[in-house]
Scaffold this motif. Structure first.
Motif, PDB file in Angstrom:
ATOM      1  N   ALA A  93       0.973  -1.080   0.084  1.00 17.08           N
ATOM      2  CA  ALA A  93       0.153  -0.094   0.009  1.00 17.08           C
ATOM      3  C   ALA A  93       0.951   1.521  -0.054  1.00 17.08           C
ATOM      4  N   VAL A  94       1.932   1.323   0.759  1.00 19.00           N
ATOM      5  CA  VAL A  94       2.905   2.203   0.836  1.00 19.00           C
ATOM      6  C   VAL A  94       3.380   2.569  -0.675  1.00 19.00           C
ATOM      7  N   SER A  95       3.928   1.399  -1.364  1.00 22.72           N
ATOM      8  CA  SER A  95       4.568   1.669  -2.559  1.00 22.72           C
ATOM      9  C   SER A  95       3.578   2.096  -3.515  1.00 22.72           C
ATOM     10  N   ALA A  96       2.216   1.857  -3.755  1.00 21.00           N
ATOM     11  CA  ALA A  96       1.067   2.268  -4.335  1.00 21.00           C
ATOM     12  C   ALA A  96       0.902   3.620  -4.272  1.00 21.00           C
ATOM     13  N   VAL A 110      11.398   6.511   6.712  1.00 22.77           N
ATOM     14  CA  VAL A 110      10.373   6.093   7.667  1.00 22.77           C
ATOM     15  C   VAL A 110      10.407   4.484   8.102  1.00 22.77           C
ATOM     16  N   ASN A 111      10.669   4.193   9.388  1.00 22.26           N
ATOM     17  CA  ASN A 111      10.644   2.840   9.810  1.00 22.26           C
ATOM     18  C   ASN A 111       9.373   2.675  10.445  1.00 22.26           C
ATOM     19  N   LEU A 112       8.967   1.382  10.170  1.00 25.02           N
ATOM     20  CA  LEU A 112       7.661   0.877  10.682  1.00 25.02           C
ATOM     21  C   LEU A 112       7.814   0.339  11.967  1.00 25.02           C
ATOM     22  N   SER A 113       6.965   0.639  12.906  1.00 24.04           N
ATOM     23  CA  SER A 113       7.061  -0.074  14.491  1.00 24.04           C
ATOM     24  C   SER A 113       5.791  -0.656  14.642  1.00 24.04           C
ATOM     25  N   THR A 114       5.196  -0.626  15.841  1.00 22.33           N
ATOM     26  CA  THR A 114       3.947  -1.441  15.952  1.00 22.33           C
ATOM     27  C   THR A 114       3.278  -0.625  17.418  1.00 22.33           C
ATOM     28  N   SER A 115       2.168  -0.577  17.485  1.00 23.43           N
ATOM     29  CA  SER A 115       1.291   0.079  18.585  1.00 23.43           C
ATOM     30  C   SER A 115       1.356  -0.945  19.866  1.00 23.43           C
ATOM     31  N   VAL A 116       1.880  -2.270  19.545  1.00 22.59           N
ATOM     32  CA  VAL A 116       2.046  -3.179  20.682  1.00 22.59           C
ATOM     33  C   VAL A 116       3.134  -2.835  21.774  1.00 22.59           C
ATOM     34  N   THR A 144      14.617  14.064   7.094  1.00 26.11           N
ATOM     35  CA  THR A 144      13.894  13.588   8.416  1.00 26.11           C
ATOM     36  C   THR A 144      13.804  12.209   8.821  1.00 26.11           C
ATOM     37  N   VAL A 145      13.725  11.710   9.934  1.00 24.94           N
ATOM     38  CA  VAL A 145      13.798  10.133  10.363  1.00 24.94           C
ATOM     39  C   VAL A 145      12.718  10.312  11.229  1.00 24.94           C
ATOM     40  N   ASN A 146      11.693   9.417  11.002  1.00 22.96           N
ATOM     41  CA  ASN A 146      10.425   9.088  11.745  1.00 22.96           C
ATOM     42  C   ASN A 146      10.020   7.557  11.709  1.00 22.96           C
ATOM     43  N   ALA A 147       9.555   7.286  12.684  1.00 23.06           N
ATOM     44  CA  ALA A 147       8.785   5.787  12.664  1.00 23.06           C
ATOM     45  C   ALA A 147       7.058   5.965  12.785  1.00 23.06           C
ATOM     46  N   VAL A 148       6.361   5.021  12.015  1.00 25.49           N
ATOM     47  CA  VAL A 148       4.998   4.844  12.157  1.00 25.49           C
ATOM     48  C   VAL A 148       4.574   3.585  12.750  1.00 25.49           C
ATOM     49  N   ALA A 149       3.711   3.659  14.134  1.00 26.48           N
ATOM     50  CA  ALA A 149       3.433   2.462  14.858  1.00 26.48           C
ATOM     51  C   ALA A 149       1.860   2.142  14.386  1.00 26.48           C
ATOM     52  N   PRO A 150       1.884   1.121  13.371  1.00 25.39           N
ATOM     53  CA  PRO A 150       0.336   0.737  13.238  1.00 25.39           C
ATOM     54  C   PRO A 150      -0.247   0.019  14.431  1.00 25.39           C
ATOM     55  N   GLY A 151      -1.592   0.197  14.688  1.00 29.27           N
ATOM     56  CA  GLY A 151      -2.347  -0.603  15.465  1.00 29.27           C
ATOM     57  C   GLY A 151      -2.834  -1.975  14.422  1.00 29.27           C
ATOM     58  N   PRO A 152      -3.632  -2.608  14.791  1.00 30.34           N
ATOM     59  CA  PRO A 152      -4.316  -3.882  14.215  1.00 30.34           C
ATOM     60  C   PRO A 152      -4.498  -3.447  12.909  1.00 30.34           C
ATOM     61  N   THR A 153      -4.000  -3.803  11.644  1.00 34.96           N
ATOM     62  CA  THR A 153      -4.179  -3.617  10.330  1.00 34.96           C
ATOM     63  C   THR A 153      -4.612  -4.828   9.728  1.00 34.96           C
ATOM     64  N   ASP A 207      -4.583   3.208   5.238  1.00 31.32           N
ATOM     65  CA  ASP A 207      -4.487   4.226   6.128  1.00 31.32           C
ATOM     66  C   ASP A 207      -3.207   4.458   6.652  1.00 31.32           C
ATOM     67  N   ILE A 208      -2.160   3.595   6.785  1.00 30.79           N
ATOM     68  CA  ILE A 208      -0.996   3.686   7.290  1.00 30.79           C
ATOM     69  C   ILE A 208      -0.333   4.089   5.990  1.00 30.79           C
ATOM     70  N   ALA A 209      -0.417   3.865   4.919  1.00 28.64           N
ATOM     71  CA  ALA A 209       0.332   4.377   3.701  1.00 28.64           C
ATOM     72  C   ALA A 209      -0.005   5.984   3.649  1.00 28.64           C
ATOM     73  N   GLU A 210      -1.108   6.484   4.119  1.00 33.13           N
ATOM     74  CA  GLU A 210      -1.334   7.679   4.073  1.00 33.13           C
ATOM     75  C   GLU A 210      -0.433   8.464   5.337  1.00 33.13           C
ATOM     76  N   VAL A 211      -0.257   7.977   6.333  1.00 33.05           N
ATOM     77  CA  VAL A 211       0.555   8.565   7.273  1.00 33.05           C
ATOM     78  C   VAL A 211       2.092   8.683   6.627  1.00 33.05           C
ATOM     79  N   VAL A 212       2.449   7.353   5.901  1.00 35.11           N
ATOM     80  CA  VAL A 212       3.756   7.496   5.314  1.00 35.11           C
ATOM     81  C   VAL A 212       3.845   8.629   4.366  1.00 35.11           C
ATOM     82  N   SER A 213       3.013   8.636   3.827  1.00 36.78           N
ATOM     83  CA  SER A 213       2.875   9.405   2.413  1.00 36.78           C
ATOM     84  C   SER A 213       3.088  11.049   3.192  1.00 36.78           C
ATOM     85  N   PHE A 214       2.549  11.293   4.216  1.00 35.58           N
ATOM     86  CA  PHE A 214       2.764  12.453   4.961  1.00 35.58           C
ATOM     87  C   PHE A 214       4.017  12.902   5.263  1.00 35.58           C
ATOM     88  N   LEU A 215       4.835  11.650   6.059  1.00 36.25           N
ATOM     89  CA  LEU A 215       6.205  11.943   6.459  1.00 36.25           C
ATOM     90  C   LEU A 215       7.225  12.017   5.278  1.00 36.25           C
TER      91      LEU A 215
END
Length: 245
Positions: free
Chosen positions: A21-24, A137-143, A178-187, A218-226
């Motif tokens: 989804a991020v690639s697209a 942008v690195n991917l983390s997790t809400s857990v 910039t360097v950030n992480a996105v932490a998705p919840g259940p997806t 939903d997650i791709a939208e956040v990554v797109s912003f960052l």
């Protein structure tokens, strides 16, 4: 627009789930995208075909993200094909769920290799090569916040991922990266849904005020912003979970 004028993204784990989804999304934003994958050539080629059919530019590259030589070669190929690298998204990940008492240590090592070493190796090349104005942008997790049973090893690996970003952001001072992480919840991805019965999925979907699972888009939208306009967000972890925590 020539290849040197178009922003260029590398997305690891880009053939499936959130990474696809991020690639697209980044391709729809006008970026040329390198879809990096580990095993499933058909899925990766399908992701590239979808991007190309929508008028974007993409290529699929197979690599083990924990292998520094393979990752360096990916960056070399992308620079030759597209003229440089502006955005790097680390979406490759392994999730194996068992209690601390029961987890096979080989599985711990497998998660460590992909989730921690893989992120570090890719970030290392990104730190050396991403152009001014770029984003990592690195991917983390809400857990990491929720601490549910059986997630200790996975959450620990992603806690390490979150620790990398603020440090790297400071190390890149003066380069406008910039360097950030996105932490998705259940997806709703294959990685998340695998092994879960319908009752479990419904319970998890009801844990946030939006009363649904996240979608990869939903997650791709956040990554797109960052990866684009979010230039004043740096060294942060953004929790994209519908308000779960």
């Amino acid at each position: 627009m020539g290849s040197s004028e178009r922003r260029v993204a590398i997305v690891t784990g880009g053939s499936r789930g959130i990474g696809r989804a991020v690639s697209a999304r980044l391709a729809a934003d006008g970026q040329a995208v390198a879809v990096v994958y580990a095993h499933n050539t058909g899925e990766a080629e399908g992701a590239v075909a979808d991007i190309t059919a929508a008028g974007g530019r993409a290529l699929a590259l197979r690599a083990d993200v924990a292998d520094e030589d393979a990752v360096a070669e990916v960056f070399d190929l992308v620079e030759r094909e597209f003229g440089g690298v502006d955005v790097v998204v680390n979406s490759a990940g392994v999730m194996i769920l068992k209690s601390v008492a029961e987890l096979d240590l080989a599985d711990l090592d497998r998660m460590h290799r992909t989730n921690i070493r893989g992120t570090f190796v890719v970030d290392q090349q990104a730190a050396r090569r991403v152009r001014s104005g770029g984003a990592i942008v690195n991917l983390s997790t809400s857990v990491t916040r929720l601490s549910p049973p059986t997630y200790a090893a996975y959450a620990a690996s992603k806690g390490a991922v979150e620790a990398i970003g603020p440090v790297l952001a400071k190390e890149l001072r003066g380069r406008d990266i910039t360097v950030n992480a996105v932490a998705p919840g259940p997806t709703a991805t294959d990685l998340f849904l695998d092994g879960k019965d319908e009752e479990t999925v419904e319970r998890l979907a009801g844990m946030n005020p939006m009363e649904r699972l996240g979608r990869p888009e939903d997650i791709a939208e956040v990554v797109s912003f960052l990866a684009g306009p979010g230039r004043w967000v740096n060294g942060q972890t953004l929790y994209a979970n519908g308000g779960m925590a």
